[in-house]
Design a protein around this motif. Structure first.
Motif, PDB file in Angstrom:
ATOM      1  N   THR A  10       0.785  -1.128   0.134  1.00  0.00           N
ATOM      2  CA  THR A  10       0.105  -0.048  -0.166  1.00  0.00           C
ATOM      3  C   THR A  10       0.668   1.510  -0.035  1.00  0.00           C
ATOM      4  O   THR A  10       0.649   2.152  -0.928  1.00  0.00           O
ATOM      5  N   GLN A  11       2.078   1.102   0.583  1.00  0.00           N
ATOM      6  CA  GLN A  11       2.758   2.336   1.007  1.00  0.00           C
ATOM      7  C   GLN A  11       3.202   2.718  -0.314  1.00  0.00           C
ATOM      8  O   GLN A  11       3.705   3.983  -0.770  1.00  0.00           O
ATOM      9  N   ILE A  13       2.036   1.476  -3.302  1.00  0.00           N
ATOM     10  CA  ILE A  13       1.711   2.218  -4.687  1.00  0.00           C
ATOM     11  C   ILE A  13       0.990   4.002  -4.123  1.00  0.00           C
ATOM     12  O   ILE A  13       1.169   4.315  -5.251  1.00  0.00           O
ATOM     13  N   GLN A  14       0.958   4.136  -3.163  1.00  0.00           N
ATOM     14  CA  GLN A  14       0.624   5.912  -2.493  1.00  0.00           C
ATOM     15  C   GLN A  14       1.860   6.392  -2.800  1.00  0.00           C
ATOM     16  O   GLN A  14       2.002   7.892  -3.384  1.00  0.00           O
ATOM     17  N   ARG A  15       3.338   5.900  -2.819  1.00  0.00           N
ATOM     18  CA  ARG A  15       4.087   6.667  -2.979  1.00  0.00           C
ATOM     19  C   ARG A  15       3.612   7.227  -4.084  1.00  0.00           C
ATOM     20  O   ARG A  15       4.905   8.252  -4.996  1.00  0.00           O
ATOM     21  N   LYS A  16       4.302   5.788  -5.229  1.00  0.00           N
ATOM     22  CA  LYS A  16       3.737   5.955  -6.924  1.00  0.00           C
ATOM     23  C   LYS A  16       2.733   6.721  -7.597  1.00  0.00           C
ATOM     24  O   LYS A  16       3.126   7.599  -8.145  1.00  0.00           O
ATOM     25  N   GLN A  17       1.852   6.919  -6.794  1.00  0.00           N
ATOM     26  CA  GLN A  17       0.779   7.705  -6.966  1.00  0.00           C
ATOM     27  C   GLN A  17       0.958   9.296  -7.002  1.00  0.00           C
ATOM     28  O   GLN A  17       0.441  10.024  -7.797  1.00  0.00           O
ATOM     29  N   LEU A  18       1.809   9.577  -6.113  1.00  0.00           N
ATOM     30  CA  LEU A  18       2.647  10.648  -5.610  1.00  0.00           C
ATOM     31  C   LEU A  18       3.290  11.157  -6.893  1.00  0.00           C
ATOM     32  O   LEU A  18       3.294  12.794  -7.157  1.00  0.00           O
ATOM     33  N   GLY A  25      -6.954   8.650  -8.051  1.00  0.00           N
ATOM     34  CA  GLY A  25      -6.648   7.511  -6.532  1.00  0.00           C
ATOM     35  C   GLY A  25      -7.230   6.402  -7.156  1.00  0.00           C
ATOM     36  O   GLY A  25      -7.011   5.428  -6.012  1.00  0.00           O
ATOM     37  N   SER A  28      -4.523   3.278  -7.030  1.00  0.00           N
ATOM     38  CA  SER A  28      -4.694   3.039  -5.935  1.00  0.00           C
ATOM     39  C   SER A  28      -5.362   2.379  -5.501  1.00  0.00           C
ATOM     40  O   SER A  28      -4.378   1.105  -4.845  1.00  0.00           O
ATOM     41  N   THR A  32      -4.850  -1.770  -4.264  1.00  0.00           N
ATOM     42  CA  THR A  32      -4.598  -2.556  -3.520  1.00  0.00           C
ATOM     43  C   THR A  32      -5.167  -3.384  -2.718  1.00  0.00           C
ATOM     44  O   THR A  32      -5.237  -4.651  -2.009  1.00  0.00           O
TER      45      THR A  32
END
Ligand code: AFP
Length: 334
Positions: A10-11, A13-18, A25, A28, A32
């Motif tokens: 999850t972390q 995926i979220q970092r890549k989203q940034l 979202g 992501s 997830t």
């Protein structure tokens, strides 16, 4: 049992989203939830011998193969989890005749093609099996069209697999890096264990079902001999491994440098493996990792599918050997 620490799926995926400022979202959320589906399926796979879900249901699927109980469990877990993700408009499964549409109220921007349990004929022998998936952005926001799922692999926005082996491993790419995560069963989290996987450039492992030799087209045997011929008395450069579970053969080859071939042959003139559920996602991963994939006639990712369950020849692995095999295949077809 000690618990791992590090970057969770999850972390990651979220970092890549940034790095995508316009991201909503949804992607992501989808990735997830694919991780969640993988955990649900692996929980059942790990209990297979205990809860009498080995063996066949007695039904046959659209491919004419017997449906294993775990196939059905994996199919249901994947579909239900993704339906509720809010990110998916439609799904195409190797186990289903037609496209699975998500009701409009729950639908999102993505379309997913998947093989819920690849290698399922190996289930009863405890051989590694896996779930393979391909992700596309839907083309029209008002209705799901057949052409949303019949897409060339070069339109994938992500692809991956979850392999249920000595551990449960999820590998995925969004077309940039290929990253691998291992499930820590003590806390139920996937942790990043293989960042930025690159496929070795040389073929160290050769994977082909040699039982099919009698049916091969004329270019295959000389090609196999050429690769094996790289061994000499002083040094073994190539060895052979073939599991018969594509996801497991591919995973090993991705890590060690291996070439997998399932060419079109007399028994399967259109190929054995499915374009949407097997060839496309693995080809997308192979290319993102520096490798290549061909049908024998051209790049897998450029195939324009006309049928949900279309099959193809598959040659996948280190680029130089995929190109060599394709050249020989094309020459022999002239
Ligand atoms: P199953 O999912 O029916 O076991 O099929 C597995 C598969 O699609 C792929 O994972 C294997 O590489 C391939 O078939 C093996 O086919 P052969 O038994 O003809 O070698």
């Amino acid at each position: 049992m000690s618990t791992m620490t590090g970057t969770t799926l999850t972390q990651h995926i979220q970092r890549k989203q940034l790095t995508h400022p316009d991201a909503t979202g949804q992607f992501s959320a989808l990735m997830t939830q694919i991780g969640v589906a993988g955990k649900l399926i692996q929980a059942q796979v790990r209990r297979a011998g205990l809860i009498e879900i080995w063996g066949a249901t007695g039904d046959t699927n659209i491919q004419g193969e017997s449906v294993q109980k775990l196939d059905r469990i994996a199919q249901d877990a994947f579909v239900e989890t993704l339906k509720n993700s809010g990110a998916v408009a439609a799904m195409a499964s190797e186990e289903e005749n037609s496209v699975i549409e998500v009701p409009a109220a729950q639908a999102g921007d993505y379309v997913v093609a998947f093989d819920p349990l690849d290698g399922s004929s190996n289930i009863d022998a405890n051989v590694s099996i896996g779930t393979i998936f391909a992700v596309y952005k839907r083309q029209d926001s008002s209705e799901v069209l057949r052409k949303d799922t019949l897409r060339p692999g070069n339109e994938q926005v992500a692809a991956g697999y979850i392999i249920y082996g000595s551990s449960t491993v999820l590998v995925y790419t969004d077309g940039s890096s290929v990253d691998g995560f291992t499930l820590d069963p003590s806390c139920g989290e996937f942790f990043l264990t293989r960042p930025n996987i690159r496929m070795p450039e040389k073929t160290k492992v050769l994977s082909i079902n040699e039982g099919n030799q009698a049916y091969w087209p004329s270019w295959v045997s000389p090609f196999i001999e050429t690769v094996k011929g790289r061994n000499d008395k002083d040094k073994r450069r190539v060895t052979a491994r073939h599991i018969g579970s594509l996801v497991a053969d591919f995973h090993r080859n991705l890590l060690y440098g291996g070439l997998f071939l399932y060419p079109t042959d007399e028994r399967s003139p259109k190929g054995k493996l499915r374009v949407l559920y097997e060839c496309n996602p693995l080809a997308f991963i192979a290319e993102a990792a520096g490798g290549a994939a061909s049908s024998g006639e051209g790049r897998i990712l450029d195939i324009e599918p006309t049928d949900l369950h279309q099959r193809s020849g598959l040659i996948i692995g280190p680029k130089a050997d995929v190109e060599l095999a394709q050249r020989l295949a094309l020459e022999s077809a002239e």
